[in-house]
Scaffold this active site. Structure first.
Site, mmCIF file in Angstrom:
data_model
loop_
_atom_site.group_PDB
_atom_site.id
_atom_site.type_symbol
_atom_site.label_atom_id
_atom_site.label_comp_id
_atom_site.label_asym_id
_atom_site.label_seq_id
_atom_site.Cartn_x
_atom_site.Cartn_y
_atom_site.Cartn_z
ATOM 1 N N CYS A 6 0.811 -1.210 0.000
ATOM 2 C CA CYS A 6 0.000 0.000 0.000
ATOM 3 C C CYS A 6 0.842 1.256 0.000
ATOM 4 O O CYS A 6 2.060 1.211 0.106
ATOM 5 C CB CYS A 6 -0.873 0.027 1.241
ATOM 6 N N GLY A 35 -0.936 0.745 -4.934
ATOM 7 C CA GLY A 35 -2.212 0.162 -4.542
ATOM 8 C C GLY A 35 -3.329 0.724 -5.381
ATOM 9 O O GLY A 35 -3.477 1.945 -5.496
ATOM 10 N N ASN A 107 1.032 0.738 5.737
ATOM 11 C CA ASN A 107 1.682 -0.001 4.653
ATOM 12 C C ASN A 107 2.565 -1.067 5.290
ATOM 13 O O ASN A 107 3.424 -0.741 6.102
ATOM 14 C CB ASN A 107 2.524 0.944 3.795
ATOM 15 N N GLY A 108 2.331 -2.305 4.920
ATOM 16 C CA GLY A 108 3.112 -3.401 5.489
ATOM 17 C C GLY A 108 2.207 -4.566 5.796
ATOM 18 O O GLY A 108 1.104 -4.665 5.265
ATOM 19 N N TYR A 249 11.138 -3.609 -8.067
ATOM 20 C CA TYR A 249 9.847 -3.482 -8.749
ATOM 21 C C TYR A 249 8.908 -2.409 -8.199
ATOM 22 O O TYR A 249 8.312 -1.655 -8.960
ATOM 23 C CB TYR A 249 9.133 -4.841 -8.709
HETATM 24 P P1 AMP Z 1 4.920 -13.358 -13.466
HETATM 25 O O1 AMP Z 1 4.234 -13.091 -14.741
HETATM 26 O O2 AMP Z 1 4.038 -14.037 -12.476
HETATM 27 O O3 AMP Z 1 6.232 -14.055 -13.576
HETATM 28 O O4 AMP Z 1 5.217 -11.945 -12.796
HETATM 29 C C1 AMP Z 1 6.322 -11.208 -13.179
HETATM 30 C C2 AMP Z 1 5.894 -9.863 -13.671
HETATM 31 O O5 AMP Z 1 5.050 -9.228 -12.696
HETATM 32 C C3 AMP Z 1 7.073 -8.957 -13.882
HETATM 33 O O6 AMP Z 1 6.857 -8.358 -15.143
HETATM 34 C C4 AMP Z 1 7.025 -7.923 -12.781
HETATM 35 O O7 AMP Z 1 7.230 -6.638 -13.318
HETATM 36 C C5 AMP Z 1 5.637 -8.040 -12.206
HETATM 37 N N1 AMP Z 1 5.618 -8.198 -10.741
HETATM 38 C C6 AMP Z 1 6.560 -8.652 -9.922
HETATM 39 N N2 AMP Z 1 6.133 -8.661 -8.644
HETATM 40 C C7 AMP Z 1 4.868 -8.168 -8.671
HETATM 41 C C8 AMP Z 1 3.862 -7.916 -7.685
HETATM 42 N N3 AMP Z 1 4.082 -8.196 -6.421
HETATM 43 N N4 AMP Z 1 2.665 -7.389 -8.081
HETATM 44 C C9 AMP Z 1 2.442 -7.133 -9.368
HETATM 45 N N5 AMP Z 1 3.328 -7.366 -10.338
HETATM 46 C C10 AMP Z 1 4.534 -7.878 -10.016
#
Ligand code: AMP
Length: 463
Positions: A6, A35, A107-108, A249
């Protein structure tokens, strides 16, 4: 238990003409990436608290009428991204009660709430149907309604908060910011001359409202602002262990985390990735937008392979990661990213993404690039393999769904049908972040959790 990734944002106006809620609204807009499910603001005019919350994006939750209600020079706000359990209106933050003149934005995540729920039960307060944030709120409310000042109440409840939090509390006249003893999630203080003070999850939002960054809230520190100014109290011996995934990220590239520019760190991830993979022969470096862009620029700079945009992102789709069904996640990728055959056709591509979690994005994108005529696709990831789930407020699935926890790198390469696959080394990640290794939390990559994850340990497998 709900886990949340968040944003929190608060303004304490020193000028009586300030409409704090409008500034918080702008701040929340700048923090939308943290978020997207719901948003809320609580304000105070010194006598009463006012609230407006709703499901959806900041752009949809507020209209001009809200700001007629959200009066006063003090306000806090929250954008929420719930990942487990239903995304319900009842859990929209800030948590608040007009009767108690108290509000909180968190947040957390607290991986375990036994201490909190035992405390609440012992005081005759039911913790049932409450998430971690609501329990934190109730513990502070208990002391606050007993007559302690808000900083005293937060300090008293602080030992019950067994987990990760960068949180804001407000009463009618005081703003309190508090950070867990490891400082896993960011939280920064800023100032706008002649207007007041700002507390934000990320520094980018301080800039957006015309403020100036002053410093980060220290791990284990409580900072409080009232008519006497800014005061601080160290509630617990702190040692910063900022989550490396904020660099990888979550945070916006125009933010600074622990003094490091997120954009520069990400570019360095890319340079480091190029140094670690000197033998790749390719014609063009393509990022997966947006989070892969800085690393791809860094990779191109270091390798000398030209950078280009080969995937166009639909700006109106947000982070697709959490859609409940795998089939939806797959179609989301195609909805979100469209390849440019003119850039890709006949080329050997270095494709850069910030992380592979389930592998959905990578698998779909390699297919897309091949359909668009790419001759070779070399998939490079600007972070190490994500082998462990997060319990600190980030949306990652169970360990069994993390592709790197169940498959070797050659197996993942085969699954996503790439010509080659390489990840940034952990050493390379730490070097690129530029902070001492003991000040970075790498739990998603190493399974070393600096704050006790309690019963969740049983769910984790180390290979
Ligand atoms: P995946 O398709 O499941 O391998 O997710 C990897 C992709 O999701 C990458 O392009 C990241 O930029 C993005 N990503 C990584 N962690 C998160 C997260 N916690 N929430 C949303 N997107 C994420």
């Amino acid at each position: 238990m709900l886990q949340e990734k968040c944003a929190v944002f608060g303004v304490y106006g020193t000028n009586p003409l300030i409409e704090a809620a409008r500034l918080v609204h702008t701040g929340l807009w700048a923090l939308q990436h943290r978020g997207q499910e719901s948003s809320g603001i609580v304000s105070s005019d010194g006598n009463n608290l006012f609230v407006h919350k709703g499901m959806g994006l900041v752009a949809h939750v507020y209209d001009e009428q809200c700001f007629n209600i959200l009066k006063g020079t003090l306000a806090i706000g929250h954008n929420r991204y719930a990942t487990f359990g239903p995304s319900e209106a009842s859990h929209v933050q800030p948590v608040m009660s007009q009767d108690q003149n108290l509000a909180m934005a968190h947040n957390g995540n607290l991986p375990a709430t036994t201490k909190l729920s035992e405390f609440l039960t012992s005081k005759g307060i039911s913790p049932r149907f409450n998430n971690d944030s609501e329990m934190m709120y109730k513990a502070v409310a208990y002391y606050f309604t007993k007559g302690l000042t808000l900083p005293e109440a937060v300090a008293k409840a602080f030992p019950l908060f067994t987990g990760v939090f960068s949180a804001l509390f407000m009463s009618k006249d005081t703003l309190v910011a508090v950070r867990d003893r490891r400082g896993i999630r960011p939280l920064s203080l800023g100032k706008i001359d002649g207007i007041g003070y700002v507390i934000s999850s990320e520094t980018c939002a301080i800039n957006t409202i015309g403020g100036e960054y002053i410093r980060d809230i220290k791990p284990g520190e409580m900072l409080f602002i009232d008519k006497t100014g800014v005061q601080t109290k160290q509630l617990s011996k702190g040692k910063e262990m900022l989550d490396a995934f904020e660099f990888v990220y979550f945070s916006r590239p125009d933010s600074f985390l622990a003094g490091q520019s997120v954009n520069e760190v990400r570019k360095e991830f890319g340079r480091q990735l190029a140094r670690e993979n000197p033998n790749i022969k390719a014609d063009v470096v393509i990022p997966i937008p947006d989070s892969g862009i800085p690393a791809a620029i860094g990779f191109a700079q270091e390798s000398g392979i030209p950078f280009d945009i080969g995937l166009i992102k639909n700006r109106y789709i947000h982070r697709t990661f959490i859609r409940p069904a795998q089939s939806l996640r797959k179609s989301d990728v195609r909805l979100k990213l469209n390849p440019l055959p003119s850039v890709l056709k006949g080329k050997r591509i270095v494709l850069i993404d910030d992380s592979i979690v389930r592998g959905t994005t990578s698998e779909e994108i390699v297919k897309l690039l091949r359909q668009a005529g790419a001759r070779e696709v070399h998939f490079l990831v600007s972070s190490p393999p994500v082998c462990f789930p997060d319990f600190y407020g980030i949306n990652t699935p169970d360990q069994s769904e993390l592709i790197a926890a169940t498959k070797t790198i050659p197996e993942i390469k085969k699954m996503i049908e790439a010509d080659s696959l390489a990840y940034l080394s952990l050493k390379g990640l730490i070097k690129a972040i530029g902070l001492p290794v003991e000040n970075i939390c790498t739990s998603c990559f190493t399974g070393e959790y600096p704050i006790d994850i309690d019963f969740n340990k049983e769910k984790i497998k180390y290979c």
